[in-house]
Design a protein around this motif. Sequence first.
Motif, mmCIF file in Angstrom:
data_model
loop_
_atom_site.group_PDB
_atom_site.id
_atom_site.type_symbol
_atom_site.label_atom_id
_atom_site.label_comp_id
_atom_site.label_asym_id
_atom_site.label_seq_id
_atom_site.Cartn_x
_atom_site.Cartn_y
_atom_site.Cartn_z
ATOM 1 N N TRP A 238 123.973 88.091 28.789
ATOM 2 C CA TRP A 238 125.290 86.760 28.692
ATOM 3 C C TRP A 238 124.646 86.045 26.895
ATOM 4 O O TRP A 238 125.109 85.325 26.392
ATOM 5 N N ALA A 239 122.976 85.836 27.291
ATOM 6 C CA ALA A 239 123.004 84.417 26.866
ATOM 7 C C ALA A 239 122.015 85.278 25.222
ATOM 8 O O ALA A 239 122.271 84.405 23.887
ATOM 9 N N ASN A 240 121.485 86.432 25.782
ATOM 10 C CA ASN A 240 121.171 87.419 24.375
ATOM 11 C C ASN A 240 122.455 87.784 23.554
ATOM 12 O O ASN A 240 120.796 89.093 22.897
ATOM 13 N N GLN A 241 123.014 88.925 24.289
ATOM 14 C CA GLN A 241 123.003 89.999 23.222
ATOM 15 C C GLN A 241 124.668 89.885 23.438
ATOM 16 O O GLN A 241 125.849 89.999 21.921
ATOM 17 N N ALA A 242 126.042 89.180 24.497
ATOM 18 C CA ALA A 242 126.862 89.635 24.429
ATOM 19 C C ALA A 242 127.514 88.594 25.519
ATOM 20 O O ALA A 242 127.563 88.850 26.297
ATOM 21 N N GLY A 243 128.022 86.714 25.352
ATOM 22 C CA GLY A 243 128.762 86.319 26.203
ATOM 23 C C GLY A 243 128.900 85.109 25.245
ATOM 24 O O GLY A 243 130.175 84.342 24.917
ATOM 25 N N ALA A 244 127.460 83.873 25.614
ATOM 26 C CA ALA A 244 127.875 82.973 24.688
ATOM 27 C C ALA A 244 127.897 83.193 23.288
ATOM 28 O O ALA A 244 128.573 81.888 22.765
ATOM 29 N N ASN A 245 127.692 84.131 22.680
ATOM 30 C CA ASN A 245 128.195 84.086 20.925
ATOM 31 C C ASN A 245 129.941 83.433 21.295
ATOM 32 O O ASN A 245 130.044 83.831 19.280
ATOM 33 N N ALA A 246 130.073 84.026 21.942
ATOM 34 C CA ALA A 246 132.139 83.939 22.006
ATOM 35 C C ALA A 246 132.220 82.853 21.021
ATOM 36 O O ALA A 246 133.281 82.073 20.806
ATOM 37 N N PHE A 247 131.531 82.317 21.270
ATOM 38 C CA PHE A 247 131.215 80.867 22.369
ATOM 39 C C PHE A 247 131.326 79.531 20.450
ATOM 40 O O PHE A 247 131.175 78.739 19.821
ATOM 41 N N PHE A 248 130.207 80.850 20.095
ATOM 42 C CA PHE A 248 129.204 79.557 18.463
ATOM 43 C C PHE A 248 128.836 81.140 18.568
ATOM 44 O O PHE A 248 127.797 81.263 17.579
ATOM 45 N N PRO A 249 129.957 81.218 16.953
ATOM 46 C CA PRO A 249 129.688 82.730 16.009
ATOM 47 C C PRO A 249 128.959 82.054 14.908
ATOM 48 O O PRO A 249 128.251 82.478 14.848
ATOM 49 N N GLU A 250 128.734 80.544 14.627
ATOM 50 C CA GLU A 250 128.574 80.509 13.606
ATOM 51 C C GLU A 250 126.936 80.242 13.846
ATOM 52 O O GLU A 250 126.437 80.498 12.775
ATOM 53 N N ALA A 251 126.410 79.884 15.217
ATOM 54 C CA ALA A 251 125.223 80.059 16.124
ATOM 55 C C ALA A 251 124.606 81.285 15.353
ATOM 56 O O ALA A 251 122.982 81.828 15.270
ATOM 57 N N TRP A 252 125.583 81.784 16.253
ATOM 58 C CA TRP A 252 124.787 83.070 16.481
ATOM 59 C C TRP A 252 124.833 84.576 15.230
ATOM 60 O O TRP A 252 124.124 85.030 15.125
ATOM 61 N N GLN A 253 125.565 84.002 14.127
ATOM 62 C CA GLN A 253 125.082 85.001 12.778
ATOM 63 C C GLN A 253 123.532 83.792 12.423
ATOM 64 O O GLN A 253 122.890 85.377 11.962
ATOM 65 N N ASP A 254 122.876 83.144 12.550
ATOM 66 C CA ASP A 254 121.743 82.837 12.195
ATOM 67 C C ASP A 254 120.729 83.575 13.409
ATOM 68 O O ASP A 254 119.823 83.928 12.963
ATOM 69 N N TYR A 255 121.200 83.532 14.063
ATOM 70 C CA TYR A 255 120.687 84.462 15.586
ATOM 71 C C TYR A 255 120.514 86.077 14.975
ATOM 72 O O TYR A 255 118.899 86.485 15.108
ATOM 73 N N LEU A 256 121.162 85.995 14.811
ATOM 74 C CA LEU A 256 121.075 87.558 14.338
ATOM 75 C C LEU A 256 120.530 88.464 12.636
ATOM 76 O O LEU A 256 119.960 89.561 12.859
ATOM 77 N N ALA A 257 120.603 87.030 12.008
ATOM 78 C CA ALA A 257 119.857 87.666 10.928
ATOM 79 C C ALA A 257 118.124 87.929 10.824
ATOM 80 O O ALA A 257 117.540 89.335 9.730
#
Length: 312
Positions: A142-161
């Motif tokens: 949920w926190a590190n693969q798929a789940g919370a990213n749906a609510f924070f897509p802009e922050a998720w991009q930085d996490y993926l970078a």
Amino acid sequence: MYPIHEPLQSGLLRVSDIHQIYWERSGNPNGKAVIFLHGGPGGGATAECRGFFDPDRYHIIIIDQRGCGRSLPYACIDDNTTWDLVADIEKVRNLLGIEQWQVFGGSWGSTLALAYAITHPQRVRELVLRGIFLCRPSELAWANQAGANAFFPEAWQDYLAPIPVHKRHDLISAYHELLCNPNTDETQCLQAARAWAQWESHIVHLHPNDEAVAVYNDAKAALAIARIENHYFAHRGWLSGEFALLNHVAKIRHIPTIIVQGRYDMCTPMHTAWELHQALPQSTLVVTIAGHSAFEPENKQALIAATDQFAA
């Protein structure tokens, strides 16, 4: 919160050939003993954590778990497992000559509190738990693969970078290569640490908290929480199969327990707290209009009400 007093005593306790953990005690040395277990793993504790307890009624013990905060060596993952930390808690209890204590833990601290209570139920008077996390694969995903990213897509991009596209199907493993492999380039490791820690800072607050995110602009400050969290998550917290916490909660059904859970917690969603409450029928579940952080107003209020109740 209650006034923050300076510790009565503090020090480093050698718990292994490698590790020394920081401990402190404050409040009333003749009061009810409580140990505060911080989150992360790897987060460390701050002076503000003392404020959840009435210093006139509580003997407040706080530790920094292995590798984080003021413990030594910093960001070290060798000899650093859930069961090492459980043993460390017992070493601190013995050092201070405490027979029984209340155990207070939030987020990862709730995981560790449960693991400790299940292992040493005779030492636990009460449990105060917040933001329940059991380190199960579904919670990690949920926190590190798929789940919370749906609510924070802009922050998720930085996490993926920091992660190449072809490795993004398993982000915990990909980050493990960057954070825990001694052969990783230091610059890459620190960039990954910053991205990991800042992603988490985005999702633990109900309202945007730019100051909390900015703390980890300093990548070395981010290293302990990023590396130690990833190390624990990659190993499922050493809590799978026969060691899964919910399999053993019958051992602690006699312990008075208050669970505080934010309704809108995007880091550790509420269904886990609900499952734990169902497994512990003696527990009280307090649901707040809050996110994950212990320092959000409704969470603070509920946690202080819990410690006040148990102080009586």
